[in-house]
Design an enzyme around this catalytic site. Sequence first.
Site, PDB file in Angstrom:
ATOM      1  N   CYS A   1     -27.841 -22.270  72.124  1.00 44.34           N
ATOM      2  CA  CYS A   1     -28.841 -21.659  71.259  1.00 44.34           C
ATOM      3  C   CYS A   1     -29.683 -20.793  72.181  1.00 44.34           C
ATOM      4  CB  CYS A   1     -29.645 -22.707  70.516  1.00 44.34           C
ATOM      5  SG  CYS A   1     -30.224 -24.077  71.529  1.00 44.34           S
TER       6      CYS A   1
ATOM      7  N   GLY B   1     -30.748 -24.229  74.826  1.00 45.14           N
ATOM      8  CA  GLY B   1     -29.656 -25.179  74.914  1.00 45.14           C
ATOM      9  C   GLY B   1     -30.096 -26.615  75.022  1.00 45.14           C
ATOM     10  N   TRP B   2     -31.298 -26.909  74.505  1.00 38.25           N
ATOM     11  CA  TRP B   2     -31.662 -28.329  74.528  1.00 38.25           C
ATOM     12  C   TRP B   2     -32.075 -28.870  73.164  1.00 38.25           C
ATOM     13  CZ3 TRP B   2     -35.224 -26.448  78.879  1.00 38.25           C
ATOM     14  CH2 TRP B   2     -36.334 -25.740  78.355  1.00 38.25           C
TER      15      TRP B   2
ATOM     16  N   ARG C   1     -31.016 -27.293  69.365  1.00 35.89           N
ATOM     17  CA  ARG C   1     -29.892 -27.133  68.435  1.00 35.89           C
ATOM     18  C   ARG C   1     -28.568 -27.429  69.124  1.00 35.89           C
ATOM     19  NH1 ARG C   1     -32.381 -21.539  66.216  1.00 35.89           N
ATOM     20  NH2 ARG C   1     -33.420 -21.660  68.232  1.00 35.89           N
TER      21      ARG C   1
END
Lengths: 648, 745
Positions: free
Chosen positions: A424, A427-428, A430
């Site tokens: 996303c 990256g932590w 979604r």
Amino acid sequence: MHAHTSASARTHDPGHTNRNCGKTWQLPVFVCRGSVRFGMEESGSVESLCSSTRSDRSSGTAAELRGKGRATEKVHMDPKKDELPLLPEERIQDSAKEVTYICPFIGPLRGSLTVTNYRLFFSCTEREPAFVLDLPLGVLSRVEKIGPATSRGDVSFGFVCKDMRNLRFVHKEPEDSLKKSVFEVLMKFAFPVSNNMSLFAFEYKQVFPENGWRVYDPLAEYKRQGLPNESWRISKVNDHYELCDTYPAAIVVPVTITDEELRRISSFRAKGRIPVLSWIHPESQAAVVRSSQPMVAQNGRRCKEDEKLLQAIMDANAQSHKLFIFDARPSVNAVANKMKGGGYESEDAYQNAELVFLEIHNIHVMRESLRKLKEVVYPNIEESHWLSNLESTHWLEHIKLILAGALRIADKVESGKTSVVVHCSDGWDRTAQLTSLALIMLDSHYRTIRGFQILLEKEWLSFGHRFQQRVGHGDKNHTDADRSPIFLQFIDCVWQMTRQFPAAFEYNENFLITILDHLYSCLFGTFLCNSEQQRLKEEVPKRTVSLWSFVNSQLEEFVNPLYVHYSSHVLFPTVGIRHLQLWVSYYIRWNPRMRPQEPVHQRYKELLAKRAELQKRVEELQREAANRTSSERAGSPTRSITPVQTFV
Amino acid sequence: MWGAFPVLKLGSHSIPQSYCSWLNITFTRLVGMLGSDWPGATLQEIKLEKEPLKKEKHPDLLPGEVVFCSANPILKYTQDDLSQRGVFGTLFCTNFRVTFISDEMSLEETARNFKNKLYREHDVTLTCVDHIYGVYDEKRKLITGGLVKNKYPSKMIIHCKDLQVFQFCLTYTKEEDAKKIFHGIAHHCLEEKSLKCLFAFSYEGTTSPDMQRKHDTIMFDSPEDWTKEMKRTKTKCRLVTENDNFDLSQKLPKYFVIPSVIEDLSCHQGKGLPIWCWSHHSGCALFKASFLPVAQEDGDFQKHLDTMINAVAHNYLYSVKTEDLTESLPTLQDIQQSYNKFKQFFLIDNATEFWLSDVKWFSSIESSGWLDIIRQCLQKAVEVVECLEKHNTNVLITEEEGTDLCCLISSLAQIMLDPYYRTLTGFQSLVQKEWVAGCHAFLDRCNHLNQKDKDCVWQLVQQQGPAFQFSETYLTVLSDSIHVPVFSTFLFNSAYHRESFMKVESPLAQSGPSVWDWSLQFDSKAQNFFLNPLYSEKVKQTVRKPHKPKHQRQLSLPSTAFKTPPKKGFFKDEADSLKKILRVKRISRWMGSPDSPVAATWEFYEAWQRRPLDYHSLLLPCLDGPAIHLWMQRYLRWIPEVHIMGGGSVAITTKLMELLAQVQDLKRVIDQKDSSQAAKLDTHTHLQPRPLSFGSSGHMSSFPFAYSRNRSFNPIIPTGLLQSIVLTDNLASQEDEVSQFVSLV
């Protein structure tokens, strides 16, 4: 769980009499002690299996749990139910009599309020049955004085909780203005971080038979997946969190990419979160890879090493000559991110890669959606517009999009035998939702209790989902825009899947609710801090107890009796709104009317017990028979009974 | 043209000439068969006989069934495909159904074990057809009786009452055949027909010897049945047999029960007569009545009314509550309208339509008002239950005819109060008592009311699983059976209607099989699905014991529950006060003030909820919004997009049945062992899980309906996600990190 009522069945519950006698082990849960623990249909225990009275389904797990004397430390429980049970290291800080709790379901209740360094405890004994409210201070998101004192000197306090309820108390201001009111004390302990104190998790010293901090060993988990192998290696480049401070120490990358190249890639990916492997298909070798967005920016920056890495990921899987990049964001947002230096992979730069946007909204939209949902379900539900009100919150629609995204990922990996990269923005959030849900669909291991714990430890905790920020542990800044129910949403998605596949999950609803309750309680260290690095720095594993210590010490409470282990069985849930339900026993559990009425699991457990009993009898008879036979004709082997789960 | 269409009656063996040509061989053969000693043959034999014909792909006709027309090749679209693919085959229209036989050998035959013996999965009975649409030049038009012109559409879409959707492409077949089949189907499904044309009166199937289940069901067509029921509930009312020949009233059943004090039966043709429904163990009872004809002179009317209400009051403690259901519940028209709207949401033609409507699903359902009607009915039934159970008051419910909502509310109340009606036979008896013998006008009502009854019961079933002996599958099948014109159960408007009709039309025949003879439709293995594996059986209790510990429950009610004063003037002890109110209105309403009936019921519900749960006593449904669910199995079973591969509630049911079978096997082993020579038994074989025909993992959630239609094991990925969420605020465009520091290295 938190007793919110009316402690119903107590007077008629025969179970209570024996439950409280003898030495029992004190339980670190928000005890409801005989009062109703809403929303936990599976909460019945062995004690209550044989009867089917109402008290069985309503009496809390907590009470029964105490009976499971497996813990080393045993504390004598006072049989008097309305007394406050203190946990080890829990200290009473203040208490006040004649506090009124305005219950939205029952009305005003007068009783006494006690504040400890862990919990808020209100009990009203004037009423029959007695009313007890017992909740950890960690669930409080906001405490405020409502309006000025009335002419009689009454002050009203409103609490907004993280677990879908609001509380309201009325209390007389202390006449001695130097003396602190109980609510001031409460505020201090509710938000220890804002008051430069430590969270209760760092004081709590319960010893459990199992150490939950040992549940997850990254190398063992990668080994289970067959890693490292000829295409993938475990890199030590992030051993000291120098490459990426929000990533775990152990990361899996293609063998063809050197550590030096990884360093260069880390400057191209947001927050240094480079593409690393999450999961690999045992047969097709198709991999699920996660990362953050590439820093493409407006001028379309490229990174040779990053392109090489993605090519290497594709090459590691001989089955497919394509790579799918799933960008969780709505495409509009992804484009907008280019202006801020971020962006998405262009198909020019990444040959053979196909980019798909999954249209999942950001943390602010989700927070707002949950806020609306709370308005709709708490305290009262508007009958006539229930469904349209529910629709207007978009909550289930977001759930659908997340599940649909995970489904597409799982489908590409399983049916398309293609490797995928998921990201996303950072990256932590979604990304963690999507990869972990896809992994649950793909790998039956993650549908077991321990497997799920490993999944959380790996995809959420070690890969740096910012729990501290998203939940705001002990922080009084309730308007913090970094807070968002991302993890709750994930658990909701898991719950939706357990609904659709009732026999595919080893854990039950109680397990999921317990996880969510302790996400806020700050009793265990599991969900503290923002990353693996921070947790090590704070020595969280050394100084706190893991939630898994607690869970794994009484697994039977969290087991789904219907569970059948299908190995290598992929689940493809149905994501249409028509098949999604609001998780009533979580979101509306405080409403006494919504007490669940479907003790199917209860009956199922009874049947299981019955079968076990019969099997035992058959075994006995068999042994008898065998003895008789062997006395006649020696040497005939005793056959074993068909194991419990051979039929699938 | 079609008005003159010859009506086929098998008795006369007449066959329309036009169809003879192509059907020649089959038909003569069939007629010949029918002429012979047919009634002795069983269904199995028919199949055997017809084996050689198999390759010609003719449907297995039921005894008495005749093919009207057919066409080949017809393309039947597989619904679950966006690509509009399908299978070729022959489409038939018979006097019983529309059926499609695929040219390919389908897997269906081998795979199914929940097979209906009367019709196959892809058959529609003529009475089950709801609407037919024709697609002319990409435009969909509703076909009405008048619209059947010479022109035939390229595509025919059939919407069924059980919410299936069939799509047939007519362009591949010869024009002649296409025209014929389209006109034939349209005619036979849509034209007004007289009752006697229904297949039930041509059907010559014999009832199988396995009449066990039927016999358990009390039919309420004899004085003995009523006496038995009166004894069971210990009522003091009087059985009326004077209507044996419908002299008293044609609207009343032959036998019925009234308060014992009523002596004069003659006036008003039985109108306004309080008919006994059920007695509570305390002595109070539930009655239903139709309205009195208003034309009566005022004094007379009032007098009669008073007599009736007094009679009811006299039944127990001189207290009575009356409730005019037409005032407090939606009208029949409203209900019909709501259901029409509601069902549209399930008649989905293709996947695109499905995903488009998915976003607005909740508000669509709400806008139809169906679930709200369900809630209101349950609510009303709970109110009735409250009066009987808590206040021990007699209750008289009334409406215009006394056979619609009265039936509904009284059956629901009885299900909640009486555990007997939660057993399979008990439920069937209840349907007989309240609906069939109670003269519900099945024919006129198109059964929509009955549908609702099922839905309400289902709400109870899903909330209180273990209290019911039957399963949701049973209810679904029952609601389907309404549209199978084989059973006489749901064919008539009243007992009189039935009798007189049978007298005129077929003096010799018995009235056709009853729907309760399930063996006609399903073999015994399939009938297992009717039973709820979780039903917690009570130690043999067929007759309600007079002094169950039930009474103590009232003691355990918190005192506040009793504080609800009779404030709304509905708790009337003396007939005197009653009369006063009656002067104002025709019949008094009981929940006078609109503000708080729900609150009062809630108190009652809460008090009940607090008591230990006993599945064998009172059951109350939770009526809050989130607790009222959609009956997925019935409404969504045909839509492939919502099928869960290997999941759904069937997974639980299957597991339970397996476990149950194992428990039973173990028991058997033990019994055998106990009995004697245990040593010789090889127990191992007994312990093997029984080879259950319904294995667990491979099922769709729609099981046992809608078998997988050649669906590969692929997930259903929603389309058109882009337009799904329209957000009005600017949150969506915000950055995830508020304290953003994008590293622009």
